[in-house]
Design an enzyme around this catalytic site. Sequence first.
Site, PDB file in Angstrom:
ATOM      1  N   HIS A   1      46.867 -22.437 111.721  1.00  0.00           N
ATOM      2  CA  HIS A   1      47.173 -22.721 113.123  1.00  0.00           C
ATOM      3  C   HIS A   1      48.688 -22.865 113.322  1.00  0.00           C
ATOM      4  CE1 HIS A   1      46.340 -24.716 117.098  1.00  0.00           C
ATOM      5  NE2 HIS A   1      47.538 -25.220 116.848  1.00  0.00           N
ATOM      6  N   GLU A   2      49.293 -23.747 112.544  1.00  0.00           N
ATOM      7  CA  GLU A   2      50.724 -23.991 112.718  1.00  0.00           C
ATOM      8  C   GLU A   2      51.525 -22.755 112.333  1.00  0.00           C
ATOM      9  OE1 GLU A   2      51.636 -26.379 114.456  1.00  0.00           O
ATOM     10  OE2 GLU A   2      49.770 -27.511 114.399  1.00  0.00           O
TER      11      GLU A   2
ATOM     12  N   HIS B   1      51.795 -20.592 115.298  1.00  0.00           N
ATOM     13  CA  HIS B   1      52.913 -21.027 116.158  1.00  0.00           C
ATOM     14  C   HIS B   1      54.242 -20.560 115.563  1.00  0.00           C
ATOM     15  CE1 HIS B   1      50.809 -23.501 119.033  1.00  0.00           C
ATOM     16  NE2 HIS B   1      50.374 -24.388 118.153  1.00  0.00           N
TER      17      HIS B   1
END
Length: 691
Positions: free
Chosen positions: A479-480, A483
């Site tokens: 997820h990160e 980003h």
Amino acid sequence: MMAGQAETPNLEAGNPFSEPVWETPHGLPPFARIRPEHYLPAFEAALKAHEAEIAVIAGATTPPSFADTVAALERAGLALDRVASVFYNLTGSHTNPELQAIERTIAPRLARHGSAIYLNPALWARISAIDPTREPLSEEEHRVLERYRTRFRRAGADLGEEAKARIAEIGARMAELGTQFGQNLLADESSFTLPLTGEADLAGLPPFLVAAAASAAQERGGAHTHVITLSRSLIEPFLVFSTRRDLREKAYEAWIRRGEMGGPTDNRGLIAEIVALRAERARLLGYESFAHFKLADTMAGSPDAAMELLRNVWTPAHHRAIAERERLQAIVQREGDNFALQAHDWRHYAEKLRRAEHDLDESEIKAYLPLDGVIAAAFDTASRLFGLRFDELTDVPRYHPDVRVWRVSNADGSEVGLFLGDYFARPSKRSGAWMSAFRSQERLNGTVTPIIVNVMNFARAPEGEASLLSFDDARTLFHEFGHALHGLLSDVTYPLLSGTAVSGDFVELPSQLYEHWLEQPEVLRRHARHHRSGEPMPEALLGKLLAARTFNQGFSTVEYTASAIVDMTLHLSAAGEDGLDVPAFEAEALRRIAMPAEINMRHRAPHFAHIFAGESYAAGYYSYLWSEVLDADAFDAFREAGDIFDPETAARLRKFVYGAGNLRDAREAYTGFRGRLPSIDPLLRKRGLAA
Ligand SMILES: [Zn+2]
């Protein structure tokens, strides 16, 4: 790489922020030379320099043009950006009492500085008067101009003098409150430990967790042999595995009471004031509530649209959670106990049910998810989608010995930027996981390549052993990293539009979409390898892992959605009520949606840092679900292409999403990628909630 020079006059020569350019590898901040006493003078000098730049732009007497107004604003404030980005990265990931004291001083000062710009009548008059038909503007420049105008209006530029003064007052006070909220939370999180003394206290814990608890004890000075802290990567597995119901209850109570323990770190009073101030500011700006103000500039467009999505998901999720609860209660009975299941029992019995239903054991999976293997999987996915290469750099400045640094390049060798990974929990780091930038991509001040960081809170393995991730941890890493790619691949000219500077309910698309690749058999077969033998995960285990994906989704969806509903309700209806009783409000909001007593909100208000330590997710926690409608539908584009790495689909994804920053409105960007807007069905299927 060569950034514009961050001139900061009037700063002592020994202060690293006095140097216009850092002669370090890749221009990384010279962390070892930056001391806490450098920040305040650097902030003061940079603020003055920015004020002087603004005065020149606002005071010009020529007819205003895009170049001498908007582009000039975009070029201004480099020194301030530089000191603020170093400072705020460190207050999140490696803080100390000195930095915290500076943070309390500088937060309201920065807020006043921001207000002074957005409420400057001469500057606003010039921005308003730019006639875009009279100079040749690129599409990107039209977008920048439009975004500036929207931002000035939303900041109060059109208001009368009295209202403007009040808005500035509110902004400064809210900066203080948000800072205090975050510091209180960190104090509660880092002060609590549950010591485990003797074998009996370790009952049920698998070896990886015993080792992690020993590591945590050592890090805290070693007064005990094992401790459980409130770090999610320690407390969640403890709640899963500990067979000591009394200790689970103790740890859980401390976890859900963060920010609400009484005394000087209690956050409830701050929340009441924050909510009242937000509502007052929204009214001054002509909106019914803070939620109406906030949502007006999002993809959703209105609180109603966001609430409708939340309600559409709440109903099936609630049904599912009630059914899950009955099955967990049945296990309690079957084991000869007759207590009613409580919140501190849920994870423990859910794990038993998972083992029974899917024959799946959390610690068996972890053995195949060493941190290095998951990092390699995330990098490899980026290589296959976007042709990126990652080369680790060992001899570069870093702010903590745990931090790892990679040079990221395109297939042709051209530099994309730097990626920093800071993976382990420590007392100086706030909880959670996030992406941030030390430097953002742009081309206005030279070719500026991004320096992006991912910060995690994984439990550290003992010296010499591999740190093993749960599947949830691995998902967080993906997820990160999604980003991070949004920041790294950004391909814009103007800083305002760079990377993650998109609508709040679009920003989770690149991150959540990236999680999908972790769940693909093809990716797991290649990268999920045993930390000792290097053997790939056995097919049977892989099959079970994937089959269990929608397991306990009632619980997960309910704990998330309840948080999002309470966030929206607080910001819709608490308008102007002084002395808001936070726990009572929360309880009433949960009663109205018939929240099961055995599940808590994922973030209760007193520790809901997303919405109170800053404003970006306030009346915006729904955005994870909003973005999930997009990501579930977006991944289907790869499925439809018959290849999860389909080059054409990946190229469109890079053009309209990962590389596009805020070049386009969110609906336009999504439609550019997918050819149409999404429906909610793929989301319901993904969560196993479809009728
Ligand atoms: Zn995210």
